[in-house]
Design an enzyme around this catalytic site. Structure first.
Site, PDB file in Angstrom:
ATOM      1  N   ARG A 241     -45.156  80.657  -4.536  1.00  0.00           N
ATOM      2  CA  ARG A 241     -44.204  80.975  -3.478  1.00  0.00           C
ATOM      3  C   ARG A 241     -42.784  80.809  -4.030  1.00  0.00           C
ATOM      4  O   ARG A 241     -42.518  79.861  -4.788  1.00  0.00           O
ATOM      5  CB  ARG A 241     -44.397  80.055  -2.274  1.00  0.00           C
ATOM      6  CG  ARG A 241     -45.719  80.261  -1.541  1.00  0.00           C
ATOM      7  CD  ARG A 241     -45.837  79.341  -0.342  1.00  0.00           C
ATOM      8  NE  ARG A 241     -47.071  79.569   0.413  1.00  0.00           N
ATOM      9  CZ  ARG A 241     -48.218  78.968   0.172  1.00  0.00           C
ATOM     10  NH1 ARG A 241     -48.300  78.061  -0.800  1.00  0.00           N
ATOM     11  NH2 ARG A 241     -49.293  79.237   0.889  1.00  0.00           N
ATOM     12  N   LYS A 268     -46.955  73.931   1.258  1.00  0.00           N
ATOM     13  CA  LYS A 268     -47.105  74.338   2.654  1.00  0.00           C
ATOM     14  C   LYS A 268     -48.356  73.716   3.268  1.00  0.00           C
ATOM     15  O   LYS A 268     -48.350  73.291   4.427  1.00  0.00           O
ATOM     16  CB  LYS A 268     -47.186  75.863   2.732  1.00  0.00           C
ATOM     17  CG  LYS A 268     -47.264  76.425   4.138  1.00  0.00           C
ATOM     18  CD  LYS A 268     -47.245  77.942   4.107  1.00  0.00           C
ATOM     19  CE  LYS A 268     -47.270  78.531   5.514  1.00  0.00           C
ATOM     20  NZ  LYS A 268     -47.257  80.003   5.491  1.00  0.00           N
ATOM     21  N   HIS A 330     -41.685  87.132  -2.332  1.00  0.00           N
ATOM     22  CA  HIS A 330     -42.982  86.757  -1.767  1.00  0.00           C
ATOM     23  C   HIS A 330     -43.989  87.885  -1.921  1.00  0.00           C
ATOM     24  O   HIS A 330     -45.203  87.650  -1.973  1.00  0.00           O
ATOM     25  CB  HIS A 330     -42.820  86.392  -0.293  1.00  0.00           C
ATOM     26  CG  HIS A 330     -43.918  85.550   0.251  1.00  0.00           C
ATOM     27  ND1 HIS A 330     -43.814  84.181   0.404  1.00  0.00           N
ATOM     28  CD2 HIS A 330     -45.170  85.872   0.668  1.00  0.00           C
ATOM     29  CE1 HIS A 330     -44.949  83.703   0.901  1.00  0.00           C
ATOM     30  NE2 HIS A 330     -45.780  84.712   1.075  1.00  0.00           N
ATOM     31  N   ARG A 333     -46.934  87.874  -4.454  1.00  0.00           N
ATOM     32  CA  ARG A 333     -48.182  87.199  -4.094  1.00  0.00           C
ATOM     33  C   ARG A 333     -49.178  88.192  -3.510  1.00  0.00           C
ATOM     34  O   ARG A 333     -50.382  88.145  -3.803  1.00  0.00           O
ATOM     35  CB  ARG A 333     -47.914  86.070  -3.093  1.00  0.00           C
ATOM     36  CG  ARG A 333     -47.216  84.872  -3.692  1.00  0.00           C
ATOM     37  CD  ARG A 333     -46.733  83.893  -2.621  1.00  0.00           C
ATOM     38  NE  ARG A 333     -47.771  83.412  -1.729  1.00  0.00           N
ATOM     39  CZ  ARG A 333     -48.625  82.446  -2.021  1.00  0.00           C
ATOM     40  NH1 ARG A 333     -48.599  81.875  -3.216  1.00  0.00           N
ATOM     41  NH2 ARG A 333     -49.513  82.054  -1.131  1.00  0.00           N
ATOM     42  N   HIS A 356     -53.888  79.041  -0.780  1.00  0.00           N
ATOM     43  CA  HIS A 356     -54.204  79.360   0.608  1.00  0.00           C
ATOM     44  C   HIS A 356     -55.201  78.347   1.156  1.00  0.00           C
ATOM     45  O   HIS A 356     -56.091  77.890   0.432  1.00  0.00           O
ATOM     46  CB  HIS A 356     -54.823  80.757   0.722  1.00  0.00           C
ATOM     47  CG  HIS A 356     -53.813  81.854   0.618  1.00  0.00           C
ATOM     48  ND1 HIS A 356     -54.151  83.159   0.298  1.00  0.00           N
ATOM     49  CD2 HIS A 356     -52.472  81.848   0.790  1.00  0.00           C
ATOM     50  CE1 HIS A 356     -53.059  83.904   0.280  1.00  0.00           C
ATOM     51  NE2 HIS A 356     -52.035  83.126   0.581  1.00  0.00           N
ATOM     52  N   TYR A 366     -63.608  70.126   2.587  1.00  0.00           N
ATOM     53  CA  TYR A 366     -64.479  69.601   1.547  1.00  0.00           C
ATOM     54  C   TYR A 366     -64.375  70.365   0.222  1.00  0.00           C
ATOM     55  O   TYR A 366     -64.880  69.893  -0.791  1.00  0.00           O
ATOM     56  CB  TYR A 366     -65.934  69.612   2.029  1.00  0.00           C
ATOM     57  CG  TYR A 366     -66.174  68.578   3.090  1.00  0.00           C
ATOM     58  CD1 TYR A 366     -66.409  67.240   2.748  1.00  0.00           C
ATOM     59  CD2 TYR A 366     -66.124  68.908   4.440  1.00  0.00           C
ATOM     60  CE1 TYR A 366     -66.599  66.281   3.728  1.00  0.00           C
ATOM     61  CE2 TYR A 366     -66.315  67.951   5.420  1.00  0.00           C
ATOM     62  CZ  TYR A 366     -66.557  66.639   5.054  1.00  0.00           C
ATOM     63  OH  TYR A 366     -66.736  65.681   6.018  1.00  0.00           O
TER      64      TYR A 366
END
Length: 399
Positions: A241, A268, A330, A333, A356, A366
């Site tokens: 980012r 983020k 951006h 990405r 993400h 997990y």
């Protein structure tokens, strides 16, 4: 015996607190430090109670009796003077508690839970659009039409994305106010219902991969700062980012090991992120280190090296070379995600590279695997492909 003003004035402090009585429940309390406070004793709902009526001599004997008589009238009318006084205090506080005070409290409370980029962005929206409009007003007096007018002004200058964020921040601020007990309603709910209609927008436009060599060629001869050119190339090669790159200190990079580790506080998703660096990215960072290596930040600002490059620097440079509305920082990405998915790479590798969160919250909780070596191979292949495409452009220019 009724108390006299002379007796009140000449009463001396003692080792322990004591009271001098007047009549009908009024007394003067003298503390060991010499302060004198009027007290009124009464019974309400069968229970003995006492309230303060102010300090002597600011409150004279005559005025204290007036306040006592008013309190006695409240008791006779079924009103507890203590509750009445507290209600008056809350009303006075509400009249002087402004929206700006609430917004500042909300921002200070939320900041430790946000990434640094979000902290700065929220502060910018507050200072530019929200506080100048309603900051000085008592928070309890702000109505829904007031907020609709505020958002309408933002929409009126065409800043639809900003308007959406302003609606979001307003709702959060008033929800915080409800929890704090300083407002009884949230006038910022459902502001999206009356939001101005805007056509679907490409928030992070990007060009096809085939056009990347031409973009990089134009960038190499552009008049913008060398650090900006390096930042743009790194965004393309890593999928990071823009805010993560701009604010990165040199301490996060291990160029010998070819990894960039971003701590959770700056991410983020609020979890640490390890980015494998292809050899081309390492070369770029070594070139950048020769420029800013003596500073804390890898992409330190030119005017103030303790602050990072401006948020708009990358997009402005792309606009200058002809990609306004077609490519943003951006957007690289999105290009990376599209291209890597089309090549059949494992979805988990790609999503971890882009940091993400998994839409399946249980799976995301997990699934802590970093897939570092798999991603290293994937990103090196990506960087090599970009270089190969650029070489073809160079060859065609030389023939």
């Amino acid at each position: 015996m009724p108390l006299t003003d002379t007796a009140a004035r000449t009463a001396k402090p003692r080792e322990k607190l004591y009271r001098v009585s007047d009549t009908l429940g009024l007394s003067l309390e003298i503390t060991p430090n010499g302060s004198k406070l009027w007290r009124f004793r009464y019974r309400f709902a069968g229970k003995p109670k006492m309230i303060s009526l102010g300090a002597y001599p600011s409150i004279t004997l005559a005025r204290a009796r007036e306040l006592r008589d008013a309190a006695r009238s409240q008791v006779a009318s079924g009103v507890d003077p203590s509750h009445h006084k507290q209600a008056q205090k809350r009303a006075l506080e509400a009249a002087t508690y402004t929206f700006e005070m609430l917004a500042d409290e909300w921002h200070a409370y939320s900041a430790p839970r946000w990434a640094e980029a979000t902290v700065q962005k929220a502060r910018a929206y507050l200072d530019k659009d929200i506080i100048p409009a309603i900051g000085k007003r008592p928070v309890t007096e702000i109505s829904r039409p007031d907020l609709v007018d505020l958002v309408r002004r933002v929409e009126g200058r065409g800043a639809m994305n900003v308007a959406g964020k302003v609606r979001q921040w307003l709702n959060q601020i008033f929800r915080f106010g409800l929890a704090r007990g300083v407002v009884e309603t949230n006038p910022a709910t459902d502001l999206d219902v009356v939001a101005a209609h805007t056509p679907p927008a490409r928030h992070h436009p990007h060009i096809p991969l085939a056009e990347i060599p031409e973009l990089l060629d134009l960038l190499s001869s552009a008049s913008c700062d060398v650090s900006t050119k390096i930042a743009i190339r790194l965004l393309l090669l890593t999928g990071a980012r823009p805010g993560e790159l701009r604010q990165a200190p040199w301490s996060e990079f291990d160029l010998d090991a070819a990894v960039w580790t971003v701590p959770a506080a700056r991410m983020k998703a609020r979890r640490p992120h390890i980015i494998p660096l292809p050899t081309q990215a390492v070369e770029l960072l070594r070139a950048q280190h020769a420029i800013t290596g003596r500073y804390v930040l890898a992409f330190a600002g030119k005017a103030n090296t303790s602050r990072p490059l401006s948020e708009n620097t990358v997009n402005k440079a792309l606009s200058t070379i002809g990609y306004a509305g077609r490519q943003t920082g951006h957007g690289f990405r999105h290009l990376l995600s599209t291209e890597l998915n089309s090549r059949g790479y494992n979805r988990d590798w790609i999503e971890r590279q882009l940091a993400h969160s998994d839409k399946d919250e249980i799976r995301d909780t997990y699934n802590h695997a970093q897939y570092l070596e798999q991603r290293r191979g994937m990103m090196q292949a990506w960087a090599d492909e970009v270089v190969q495409l650029c070489s073809k452009l160079d060859s065609s220019k030389n023939t």
